[in-house]
Design a protein around this motif. Structure first.
Motif, mmCIF file in Angstrom:
data_model
loop_
_atom_site.group_PDB
_atom_site.id
_atom_site.type_symbol
_atom_site.label_atom_id
_atom_site.label_comp_id
_atom_site.label_asym_id
_atom_site.label_seq_id
_atom_site.Cartn_x
_atom_site.Cartn_y
_atom_site.Cartn_z
ATOM 1 N N THR A 18 1.071 -1.399 -0.780
ATOM 2 C CA THR A 18 -0.343 0.272 -0.140
ATOM 3 C C THR A 18 1.244 0.958 0.447
ATOM 4 O O THR A 18 0.640 1.920 0.393
ATOM 5 C CB THR A 18 -0.911 -0.341 1.294
ATOM 6 N N ARG A 20 2.387 4.559 -0.548
ATOM 7 C CA ARG A 20 3.089 5.874 -1.075
ATOM 8 C C ARG A 20 2.810 6.370 -2.579
ATOM 9 O O ARG A 20 2.096 6.460 -3.884
ATOM 10 C CB ARG A 20 3.559 6.812 -0.296
ATOM 11 N N ILE A 21 3.512 5.875 -3.281
ATOM 12 C CA ILE A 21 4.064 5.543 -4.638
ATOM 13 C C ILE A 21 2.664 5.101 -5.167
ATOM 14 O O ILE A 21 2.512 5.280 -6.784
ATOM 15 C CB ILE A 21 4.971 5.135 -4.970
ATOM 16 N N SER A 42 -1.475 -6.499 1.199
ATOM 17 C CA SER A 42 -0.575 -5.925 2.178
ATOM 18 C C SER A 42 -0.255 -7.358 3.150
ATOM 19 O O SER A 42 -0.921 -7.447 2.806
ATOM 20 C CB SER A 42 -1.155 -4.877 2.752
ATOM 21 N N ARG A 43 0.760 -6.842 4.456
ATOM 22 C CA ARG A 43 1.656 -7.499 4.478
ATOM 23 C C ARG A 43 -0.054 -7.379 5.771
ATOM 24 O O ARG A 43 0.247 -8.750 6.693
ATOM 25 C CB ARG A 43 2.192 -7.022 5.808
ATOM 26 N N LYS A 47 -5.464 -4.044 6.729
ATOM 27 C CA LYS A 47 -4.908 -2.381 5.858
ATOM 28 C C LYS A 47 -5.174 -2.692 4.448
ATOM 29 O O LYS A 47 -5.517 -1.539 3.669
ATOM 30 C CB LYS A 47 -3.736 -2.743 5.896
ATOM 31 N N TYR A 64 1.330 -10.368 0.578
ATOM 32 C CA TYR A 64 1.993 -10.630 -0.608
ATOM 33 C C TYR A 64 1.681 -11.761 -1.864
ATOM 34 O O TYR A 64 1.138 -11.663 -2.986
ATOM 35 C CB TYR A 64 3.024 -10.243 -1.060
ATOM 36 N N ASN A 82 13.214 -0.526 -1.127
ATOM 37 C CA ASN A 82 14.038 -1.531 -1.977
ATOM 38 C C ASN A 82 14.929 -2.626 -2.092
ATOM 39 O O ASN A 82 15.037 -3.427 -2.830
ATOM 40 C CB ASN A 82 15.411 0.389 -2.033
ATOM 41 N N HIS A 85 12.816 -5.563 -3.213
ATOM 42 C CA HIS A 85 12.254 -5.197 -4.502
ATOM 43 C C HIS A 85 12.836 -6.728 -4.889
ATOM 44 O O HIS A 85 11.340 -7.390 -5.763
ATOM 45 C CB HIS A 85 13.279 -4.215 -5.250
ATOM 46 N N LYS A 103 12.597 1.689 -8.900
ATOM 47 C CA LYS A 103 13.491 2.188 -9.363
ATOM 48 C C LYS A 103 13.594 2.665 -7.215
ATOM 49 O O LYS A 103 13.584 2.389 -6.738
ATOM 50 C CB LYS A 103 13.777 2.977 -9.812
ATOM 51 N N ARG A 171 13.557 5.755 3.579
ATOM 52 C CA ARG A 171 14.199 6.520 2.777
ATOM 53 C C ARG A 171 15.630 6.789 3.973
ATOM 54 O O ARG A 171 17.080 6.348 3.326
ATOM 55 C CB ARG A 171 14.264 7.515 2.401
ATOM 56 N N TYR A 286 3.383 8.981 -15.892
ATOM 57 C CA TYR A 286 3.139 8.044 -15.108
ATOM 58 C C TYR A 286 2.603 6.874 -16.308
ATOM 59 O O TYR A 286 2.291 5.695 -15.498
ATOM 60 C CB TYR A 286 3.116 7.192 -13.484
HETATM 61 N N1 NAP Z 1 8.729 6.320 -9.128
HETATM 62 C C1 NAP Z 1 8.777 7.112 -8.459
HETATM 63 O O1 NAP Z 1 8.283 8.185 -8.592
HETATM 64 C C2 NAP Z 1 9.090 6.767 -7.017
HETATM 65 C C3 NAP Z 1 8.500 8.466 -5.836
HETATM 66 C C4 NAP Z 1 8.416 7.447 -4.639
HETATM 67 C C5 NAP Z 1 9.016 5.961 -4.075
HETATM 68 N N2 NAP Z 1 9.784 5.275 -5.356
HETATM 69 C C6 NAP Z 1 9.991 4.253 -5.151
HETATM 70 O O2 NAP Z 1 8.753 3.270 -4.800
HETATM 71 C C7 NAP Z 1 9.132 2.053 -3.456
HETATM 72 C C8 NAP Z 1 8.372 2.589 -2.646
HETATM 73 O O3 NAP Z 1 8.125 3.886 -1.862
HETATM 74 P P1 NAP Z 1 7.537 5.169 -0.951
HETATM 75 O O4 NAP Z 1 7.957 6.106 -0.813
HETATM 76 O O5 NAP Z 1 6.623 4.336 -1.690
HETATM 77 O O6 NAP Z 1 6.997 3.433 0.109
HETATM 78 P P2 NAP Z 1 6.830 3.528 1.368
HETATM 79 O O7 NAP Z 1 4.987 4.778 1.492
HETATM 80 O O8 NAP Z 1 6.928 3.860 2.855
HETATM 81 O O9 NAP Z 1 5.211 2.072 1.355
HETATM 82 C C9 NAP Z 1 6.408 1.247 1.240
HETATM 83 C C10 NAP Z 1 5.025 -0.462 1.334
HETATM 84 O O10 NAP Z 1 6.173 -1.780 1.566
HETATM 85 C C11 NAP Z 1 5.252 -2.372 2.714
HETATM 86 N N3 NAP Z 1 6.635 -2.710 3.513
HETATM 87 C C12 NAP Z 1 6.656 -3.833 3.124
HETATM 88 N N4 NAP Z 1 7.805 -4.038 3.736
HETATM 89 C C13 NAP Z 1 8.556 -2.843 5.037
HETATM 90 C C14 NAP Z 1 9.276 -2.251 5.781
HETATM 91 N N5 NAP Z 1 9.495 -4.001 6.053
HETATM 92 N N6 NAP Z 1 8.815 -1.149 6.998
HETATM 93 C C15 NAP Z 1 8.474 -0.693 5.555
HETATM 94 N N7 NAP Z 1 7.432 -0.354 4.428
HETATM 95 C C16 NAP Z 1 7.529 -2.207 4.497
HETATM 96 C C17 NAP Z 1 4.478 -1.043 3.006
HETATM 97 O O11 NAP Z 1 2.834 -1.745 2.181
HETATM 98 P P3 NAP Z 1 2.127 -3.064 3.060
HETATM 99 O O12 NAP Z 1 1.916 -2.610 4.850
HETATM 100 O O13 NAP Z 1 0.649 -2.349 2.829
HETATM 101 O O14 NAP Z 1 2.148 -3.953 3.565
HETATM 102 C C18 NAP Z 1 4.326 0.443 3.164
HETATM 103 O O15 NAP Z 1 3.368 0.714 2.156
HETATM 104 C C19 NAP Z 1 10.330 2.484 -3.158
HETATM 105 O O16 NAP Z 1 11.814 1.732 -3.960
HETATM 106 C C20 NAP Z 1 11.000 3.934 -3.928
HETATM 107 O O17 NAP Z 1 12.155 3.756 -4.577
HETATM 108 C C21 NAP Z 1 9.152 6.061 -6.786
#
Ligand code: NAP
Length: 333
Positions: A18, A20-21, A42-43, A47, A64, A82, A85, A103, A171, A286
Motif C-alpha cells: 500500500t 504512497r507511490i 498488504s502485509r 490495511k 503478498y 528497495n 524488490h 527504482k 529512505r 506515469y
Molecule cells: N518512481 C517514483 O516516482 C517513485 C516515487 C516514490 C517512491 N518510489 C519508489 O517506490 C518504492 C516505495 O516508496 P514509497 O515512498 O512509496 O514507500 P512507502 O510509502 O514507505 O511504502 C512502502 C510499503 O512497503 C510495504 N512494506 C513491506 N515491508 C516493509 C517494511 N519493513 N517497512 C516499511 N514498509 C514495508 C508497506 O506496505 P504494506 O504495509 O501494505 O505491506 C509500505 O506501505 C521505493 O522503492 C521507492 O524508491 C518511486
C-alpha cells in the motif's frame, strides 16, 4: 507460457503493498485501455481492505503471496522498499506474473542478475519503473542533443534533493535500502547516461552520512570518454530541487523539471546569453511506464528501460558509493 491477457488484450494488475507511490500509477492504469487494476496486497488484511475501499480496487489480499497465487493477476507493480524488490520480484516472476518494479531495481549486481535470470527462466517480463524515461519531454531532449543543437556535449549537471519529513521514512533505513543516492541520485545518474548514450569510465563521490549510516547528501562526478564530464548531487536535507543542465560547445540547455515534468514545461537554450525557450510535449507522467509494459507483454516490443540499462545504473551507483567510502576515484572497466 500463455497468459489470459494475451487472449483478452487487457492485463490485470495487482499492487504489492500500500506504498504512497501507488497513487501515481492508479489513475494511469484506469485510463489505459489495455490495463486494469484489480487487486492490492498488504502485509495486513485490514490495511489491504481499507486501501482497496479507499481506492475502489476490487480485490484485497492480506499477504503478498496470496495475491501472487491468484491466477487472474497478470502483472504486479512492486512498490516495496528497495531492499525487498528482489525477493518479491523473483517470487512474482516465478508465480507467472510480469513485474513493473520500482527504482532502484535492486541495490546489488547479484540481485539484478538473480532477477534477470528469473525473468529469462520463466519467460515473464520485468522492467524498472523509471517513469521519466517514458515521458515525451525526455525523448525530445535526447533528440535535440543528438541533433547537435548544443554542439559537442562537454558537461552534464544534475540535481535532485528534497527535505525528508519523517525520521521514520524507509529512505533513512539502511536495512531497507535507504540513502539519497539510491532514492533520488539514481535519477540524474540515469538521465546523464541516457543523454550520453554510453557509460562513464571513472567516478568520484563524497557523501554526508546521517545517524542511521545512509548517505543523506551525495555529490558525485563522472568522467566519460573524451573528457566529457558530469556532476550531480542528491540529498534529503535541502529544499526540493530538480534540474538538469547540459553544456555543449555552442550552447547550454536547462531542463527545469527533468524527472517530474509537469504539464506546462519549457526548456531553455542559452547561446552566449541569447535565450531560446522551447515548449515541451505534454503528457501525464506515469502513463508511459504502464503503456510500455503493455507493449512489451502484448506486442512483444522491447522495454524502454532494459535490464542492461538498469544493471549499468546500479553498477554506477555502487562505484560512486565505493568511491565515497575509499575517498578516491573508482575506475570502471
Ligand atoms: N518512481 C517514483 O516516482 C517513485 C516515487 C516514490 C517512491 N518510489 C519508489 O517506490 C518504492 C516505495 O516508496 P514509497 O515512498 O512509496 O514507500 P512507502 O510509502 O514507505 O511504502 C512502502 C510499503 O512497503 C510495504 N512494506 C513491506 N515491508 C516493509 C517494511 N519493513 N517497512 C516499511 N514498509 C514495508 C508497506 O506496505 P504494506 O504495509 O501494505 O505491506 C509500505 O506501505 C521505493 O522503492 C521507492 O524508491 C518511486
Amino acid at each position: 507460457m500463455e497468459h489470459k491477457s494475451n487472449q483478452n488484450q487487457s492485463l490485470n494488475w495487482g499492487l504489492i503493498s500500500t506504498a504512497r507511490i501507488n497513487r501515481a500509477v492508479i489513475n494511469p492504469l484506469r485510463e489505459s485501455a489495455r490495463n486494469e487494476l484489480v487487486a492490492v496486497a498488504s502485509r495486513s488484511k485490514e490495511k489491504a481492505q481499507d486501501y482497496a475501499s479507499e481506492w475502489d480496487i476490487p480485490q484485497a489480499y492480506g499477504s503478498y503471496q496470496a495475491m501472487l497465487d491468484d491466477p487472474e493477476i497478470d502483472v504486479v507493480y512492486n512498490s516495496l522498499p528497495n531492499s525487498l524488490h528482489t525477493e518479491w520480484t523473483v517470487k512474482a516472476l516465478k508465480a507467472g506474473k510480469h513485474v513493473l518494479c520500482e527504482k532502484p531495481l535492486a541495490t546489488t549486481i547479484e540481485e539484478v542478475d538473480e532477477m534477470r535470470a528469473a525473468a529469462k527462466e520463466t519467460g515473464n517480463h520485468l522492467a524498472e519503473a523509471f517513469m521519466y524515461r517514458h515521458h515525451p519531454q525526455t525523448i525530445k531532449v535526447k533528440e535535440l542533443v543528438d541533433s547537435g543543437i548544443l554542439g559537442e556535449v562537454r558537461l552534464v549537471i544534475g540535481d535532485f534533493t528534497f527535505s525528508i519529513k519523517s525520521e521514520e521514512d524507509v529512505r533513512l533505513n539502511p536495512d531497507l535500502g535507504g540513502g539519497s543516492i539510491w532514492d533520488i541520485g539514481c535519477y540524474p545518474i540515469s538521465y546523464t547516461r541516457y543523454i550520453m548514450g554510453e557509460e562513464p569510465q571513472e567516478v568520484f563521490g563524497w557523501q554526508m552520512s546521517g545517524n542511521s549510516g545512509v548517505d543523506e547528501v551525495f555529490t558525485g562526478q563522472m568522467r566519460f570518454a573524451g573528457d566529457v564530464f558530469a556532476q550531480f548531487d542528491s540529498g534529503f536535507r535541502s529544499p526540493y530541487r530538480s534540474r538538469i543542465e547540459i553544456v555543449g560547445s555552442e550552447a547550454s540547455m536547462v531542463i527545469p523539471q527533468p524527472f517530474n515534468p509537469g504539464l506546462e514545461v519549457e526548456i531553455q537554450i542559452d547561446r552566449d546569453g541569447e535565450i531560446e525557450s522551447i515548449p515541451m510535449p505534454r503528457k501525464e507522467l506515469y502513463i508511459g511506464e504502464v503503456e510500455d509494459m503493455a507493449d512489451v507483454i502484448l506486442n512483444g516490443s522491447s522495454p524502454r528501460v532494459s535490464m542492461e540499462d538498469s544493471r549499468n545504473n546500479i553498477k554506477l551507483i555502487l562505484a560512486l558509493l565505493q568511491s565515497a567510502e575509499l575517498g578516491k576515484p573508482v575506475l570502471l572497466s
